[in-house]
Motif scaffolding. Structure first.
Motif, mmCIF file in Angstrom:
data_model
loop_
_atom_site.group_PDB
_atom_site.id
_atom_site.type_symbol
_atom_site.label_atom_id
_atom_site.label_comp_id
_atom_site.label_asym_id
_atom_site.label_seq_id
_atom_site.Cartn_x
_atom_site.Cartn_y
_atom_site.Cartn_z
ATOM 1 N N LEU A 17 -4.366 7.829 3.185
ATOM 2 C CA LEU A 17 -4.961 6.933 2.515
ATOM 3 C C LEU A 17 -5.396 7.184 1.105
ATOM 4 C CD1 LEU A 17 -7.753 5.981 5.408
ATOM 5 C CD2 LEU A 17 -5.474 4.551 4.734
ATOM 6 N N ARG A 18 -5.840 8.524 1.125
ATOM 7 C CA ARG A 18 -6.215 8.972 -0.425
ATOM 8 C C ARG A 18 -5.106 8.769 -1.612
ATOM 9 N NH1 ARG A 18 -10.517 11.663 -2.956
ATOM 10 N NH2 ARG A 18 -11.725 10.804 -1.227
ATOM 11 N N GLU A 19 -3.798 8.842 -0.952
ATOM 12 C CA GLU A 19 -2.826 8.917 -2.061
ATOM 13 C C GLU A 19 -1.892 7.672 -2.036
ATOM 14 O OE1 GLU A 19 -2.717 11.271 -3.878
ATOM 15 O OE2 GLU A 19 -4.255 12.609 -2.739
ATOM 16 N N VAL A 20 -2.097 6.786 -0.911
ATOM 17 C CA VAL A 20 -1.257 5.568 -0.599
ATOM 18 C C VAL A 20 -1.115 4.666 -2.094
ATOM 19 C CG1 VAL A 20 -2.800 4.086 0.514
ATOM 20 C CG2 VAL A 20 -0.351 3.861 0.784
ATOM 21 N N LEU A 21 -2.341 4.390 -2.668
ATOM 22 C CA LEU A 21 -2.465 3.518 -3.766
ATOM 23 C C LEU A 21 -1.466 4.155 -5.108
ATOM 24 C CD1 LEU A 21 -5.999 2.128 -4.030
ATOM 25 C CD2 LEU A 21 -3.888 0.806 -3.009
ATOM 26 N N ARG A 22 -1.211 5.294 -5.175
ATOM 27 C CA ARG A 22 -0.429 5.986 -6.115
ATOM 28 C C ARG A 22 1.156 5.760 -5.906
ATOM 29 N NH1 ARG A 22 -3.513 11.604 -6.921
ATOM 30 N NH2 ARG A 22 -5.503 10.868 -7.690
ATOM 31 N N THR A 23 1.330 5.172 -4.616
ATOM 32 C CA THR A 23 2.808 4.874 -4.503
ATOM 33 C C THR A 23 3.090 3.483 -4.730
ATOM 34 O OG1 THR A 23 2.464 4.248 -1.944
ATOM 35 C CG2 THR A 23 2.591 6.503 -2.442
ATOM 36 N N VAL A 24 2.055 2.751 -5.041
ATOM 37 C CA VAL A 24 2.190 1.596 -5.400
ATOM 38 C C VAL A 24 2.464 0.875 -6.790
ATOM 39 C CG1 VAL A 24 1.084 -0.965 -5.049
ATOM 40 C CG2 VAL A 24 0.972 0.750 -3.379
ATOM 41 N N GLU A 25 3.464 0.338 -7.189
ATOM 42 C CA GLU A 25 3.772 -0.109 -8.490
ATOM 43 C C GLU A 25 2.919 -1.316 -8.947
ATOM 44 O OE1 GLU A 25 7.979 -0.465 -9.227
ATOM 45 O OE2 GLU A 25 8.189 1.328 -8.439
ATOM 46 N N GLY A 26 2.619 -2.234 -8.056
ATOM 47 C CA GLY A 26 1.978 -3.479 -8.598
ATOM 48 C C GLY A 26 0.359 -3.082 -8.912
ATOM 49 N N GLU A 27 0.041 -3.998 -9.897
ATOM 50 C CA GLU A 27 -1.509 -3.914 -10.176
ATOM 51 C C GLU A 27 -2.318 -4.683 -9.376
ATOM 52 O OE1 GLU A 27 -2.530 -1.970 -12.790
ATOM 53 O OE2 GLU A 27 -0.518 -1.195 -12.624
ATOM 54 N N ILE A 29 -11.974 4.008 5.213
ATOM 55 C CA ILE A 29 -11.161 3.243 4.380
ATOM 56 C C ILE A 29 -11.318 3.191 2.891
ATOM 57 C CG2 ILE A 29 -9.236 1.348 3.919
ATOM 58 C CD1 ILE A 29 -9.136 1.206 7.005
ATOM 59 N N PRO A 30 -12.648 2.308 2.594
ATOM 60 C CA PRO A 30 -12.945 2.344 1.089
ATOM 61 C C PRO A 30 -13.017 3.540 0.543
ATOM 62 C CG PRO A 30 -14.218 0.676 2.727
ATOM 63 C CD PRO A 30 -13.341 1.786 3.534
ATOM 64 N N ARG A 31 -13.705 4.335 1.012
ATOM 65 C CA ARG A 31 -13.990 5.811 0.444
ATOM 66 C C ARG A 31 -12.514 6.241 0.222
ATOM 67 N NH1 ARG A 31 -15.822 9.244 4.839
ATOM 68 N NH2 ARG A 31 -13.656 9.739 4.885
ATOM 69 N N GLU A 32 -11.642 6.520 0.804
ATOM 70 C CA GLU A 32 -10.344 7.154 0.635
ATOM 71 C C GLU A 32 -9.584 6.379 -0.488
ATOM 72 O OE1 GLU A 32 -9.629 10.252 2.035
ATOM 73 O OE2 GLU A 32 -11.615 9.887 2.437
ATOM 74 N N LEU A 33 -9.613 5.073 -0.355
ATOM 75 C CA LEU A 33 -9.142 4.387 -1.490
ATOM 76 C C LEU A 33 -9.844 4.415 -2.713
ATOM 77 C CD1 LEU A 33 -7.729 1.128 0.601
ATOM 78 C CD2 LEU A 33 -6.481 3.225 -0.097
ATOM 79 N N ARG A 34 -10.972 5.013 -2.727
ATOM 80 C CA ARG A 34 -11.760 4.921 -3.996
ATOM 81 C C ARG A 34 -12.211 3.499 -4.588
ATOM 82 N NH1 ARG A 34 -7.608 8.580 -4.468
ATOM 83 N NH2 ARG A 34 -8.163 10.767 -4.245
ATOM 84 N N LEU A 35 -12.611 2.595 -3.861
ATOM 85 C CA LEU A 35 -12.900 1.297 -4.174
ATOM 86 C C LEU A 35 -14.285 1.361 -4.965
ATOM 87 C CD1 LEU A 35 -11.441 -0.719 -1.031
ATOM 88 C CD2 LEU A 35 -10.164 0.145 -3.201
ATOM 89 N N THR A 63 2.817 1.635 3.492
ATOM 90 C CA THR A 63 1.995 1.893 4.705
ATOM 91 C C THR A 63 1.115 3.318 4.042
ATOM 92 O OG1 THR A 63 3.759 3.158 5.540
ATOM 93 C CG2 THR A 63 3.328 1.033 6.428
ATOM 94 N N GLY A 64 -0.164 3.308 4.784
ATOM 95 C CA GLY A 64 -0.872 4.395 4.656
ATOM 96 C C GLY A 64 -1.902 4.607 5.719
ATOM 97 N N PHE A 65 -2.130 5.744 6.112
ATOM 98 C CA PHE A 65 -2.689 6.549 7.366
ATOM 99 C C PHE A 65 -3.663 7.296 6.800
ATOM 100 C CE2 PHE A 65 1.883 5.644 8.077
ATOM 101 C CZ PHE A 65 1.784 4.671 9.260
ATOM 102 N N TRP A 66 -4.533 7.476 8.075
ATOM 103 C CA TRP A 66 -5.686 8.473 8.070
ATOM 104 C C TRP A 66 -5.244 9.574 8.518
ATOM 105 C CZ3 TRP A 66 -9.797 10.080 6.078
ATOM 106 C CH2 TRP A 66 -10.816 10.856 6.778
ATOM 107 N N LYS A 67 -4.448 9.862 9.588
ATOM 108 C CA LYS A 67 -4.050 11.177 10.287
ATOM 109 C C LYS A 67 -2.326 11.526 9.860
ATOM 110 C CE LYS A 67 -7.689 12.258 12.433
ATOM 111 N NZ LYS A 67 -8.408 13.744 11.952
ATOM 112 N N GLU A 68 -1.743 10.864 9.183
ATOM 113 C CA GLU A 68 -0.720 11.054 8.716
ATOM 114 C C GLU A 68 -0.011 10.709 7.097
ATOM 115 O OE1 GLU A 68 2.529 9.252 11.296
ATOM 116 O OE2 GLU A 68 1.239 8.830 13.013
ATOM 117 N N GLU A 69 0.776 11.049 6.797
ATOM 118 C CA GLU A 69 1.517 10.719 5.400
ATOM 119 C C GLU A 69 2.374 9.362 5.439
ATOM 120 O OE1 GLU A 69 0.273 12.528 3.070
ATOM 121 O OE2 GLU A 69 -0.461 14.193 4.265
ATOM 122 N N PRO A 70 2.183 8.672 4.163
ATOM 123 C CA PRO A 70 1.246 9.025 3.249
ATOM 124 C C PRO A 70 -0.167 8.639 3.379
ATOM 125 C CG PRO A 70 2.512 6.698 2.767
ATOM 126 C CD PRO A 70 3.029 7.576 4.187
#
Length: 290
Positions: free
Chosen positions: A48-58, A77-83, A39-46
């Motif tokens: 959005l900007r960091e959440v993909l770094r918590t994911v092991e899958g490719e 969301i697309p900006r924070e995930l750096r898509l 899970t990832g959030f705009w106003k909480e942790e983890p």
């Protein structure tokens, strides 16, 4: 390994805002549809900007737990995930039809299947109906009842009302309820006048919000005259102007919403196997429907 990330707004002020997100993530995790569920959030942790770094899958399926298309789903969301290469035109949406876009996260290299919001998926109609069943404790509720689908409404985002109208229209087409009406907090027709829009004595009111908070717990109950002060509580059903109002609270707290998240991911190509049916069976029992 395919991974799922559910992204939501969250809140610094309301500790319960993230509860539905965690609950739905747990339900999906137990259904064994994905190698991992985050899970990832705009106003909480983890964040959005960091959440993909918590994911092991490719290969990652990202599902926004939002009601409508707009600023958050199209920009934040697309900006924070750096898509990389994101453009809202990839969805080619009319405000209701965003489905998925496959992109690469620039800082992690992961393949991201970015999905449309849960609120505009057709399966959300079933969640609204389930919410009516849950609040009335009647799996066959409909005959003799009216149903109000309530949204925020705003002139700043015309898509805000589209999702409300879409699901109200779909429920109306089932002929299950005697009357179905879309109502709003900030535009006409307003939820303040809920009893003016129904001839049925019993009316179920379901807010199309993800989490219970200021609007669903304070504003709407007071606007409908269920109570003069939300802090004193109110009856369910409560009698207002000769009608019994069955106020359901935010639709996003209904366990069946986990099914919509899975449907979004499946539409984007995720192999969820029989997980959707498992979730529907599990949440039906939780709602008292067998």
């Amino acid at each position: 390994m395919q991974s799922l990330v559910i992204v939501a707004h969250g809140s610094h002020l309301n500790p319960d805002s993230s509860t539905p997100t965690y609950d739905h993530a747990d339900t999906i995790r137990e259904a064994d549809a994905f190698g991992e569920v985050r899970t990832g959030f705009w106003k909480e942790e983890p964040h959005l900007r960091e959440v993909l770094r918590t994911v092991e899958g490719e290969e990652v399926y990202v599902v926004p737990l939002f009601i409508s298309e707009g600023y958050f789903t199209e920009q934040v969301i697309p900006r924070e995930l750096r898509l990389e290469g994101w453009d809202v035109d990839r969805w080619d949406s009319d405000g209701l039809s965003a489905d998925q876009a496959t992109l690469t996260a620039t800082d992690t290299g992961q393949t991201v299947h970015y999905c449309g919001p849960v609120g505009t998926h057709e399966a959300m109609t079933d969640v609204l109906i389930r919410r009516a069943e849950t609040v009335t404790d009647d799996p066959d509720v409909g005959d003799g009842f009216g149903l109000a689908v309530v949204g925020h409404g705003t002139e700043r985002n015309e898509n805000s009302a589209k999702a409300i109208e879409y699901h109200a229209d779909r429920i109306r087409e089932t002929d299950r309820f005697d009357e179905v009406t879309a109502l709003y907090m900030d535009e006409d027709p307003e939820v303040d006048d809920v009893t003016d829009h129904f001839t049925a004595t019993d009316v179920v009111v379901v807010p199309l919000f993800i989490a219970d908070g200021f609007h669903t717990q304070e504003d709407i109950p007071e606007d409908m005259d269920l109570t003069d002060d939300y802090r004193t509580g109110y009856d369910v059903p409560a009698t207002v102007d000769g009608h019994r109002i069955w106020y359901a609270g935010a639709v996003g707290t209904e366990p069946l919403l986990a099914d919509v998240v899975l449907e979004r991911a499946a539409d984007a190509g995720a192999d969820v196997g029989a997980a959707i049916e498992r979730v529907r069976r599990t949440t039906a029992v939780a709602a008292g429907n067998r």
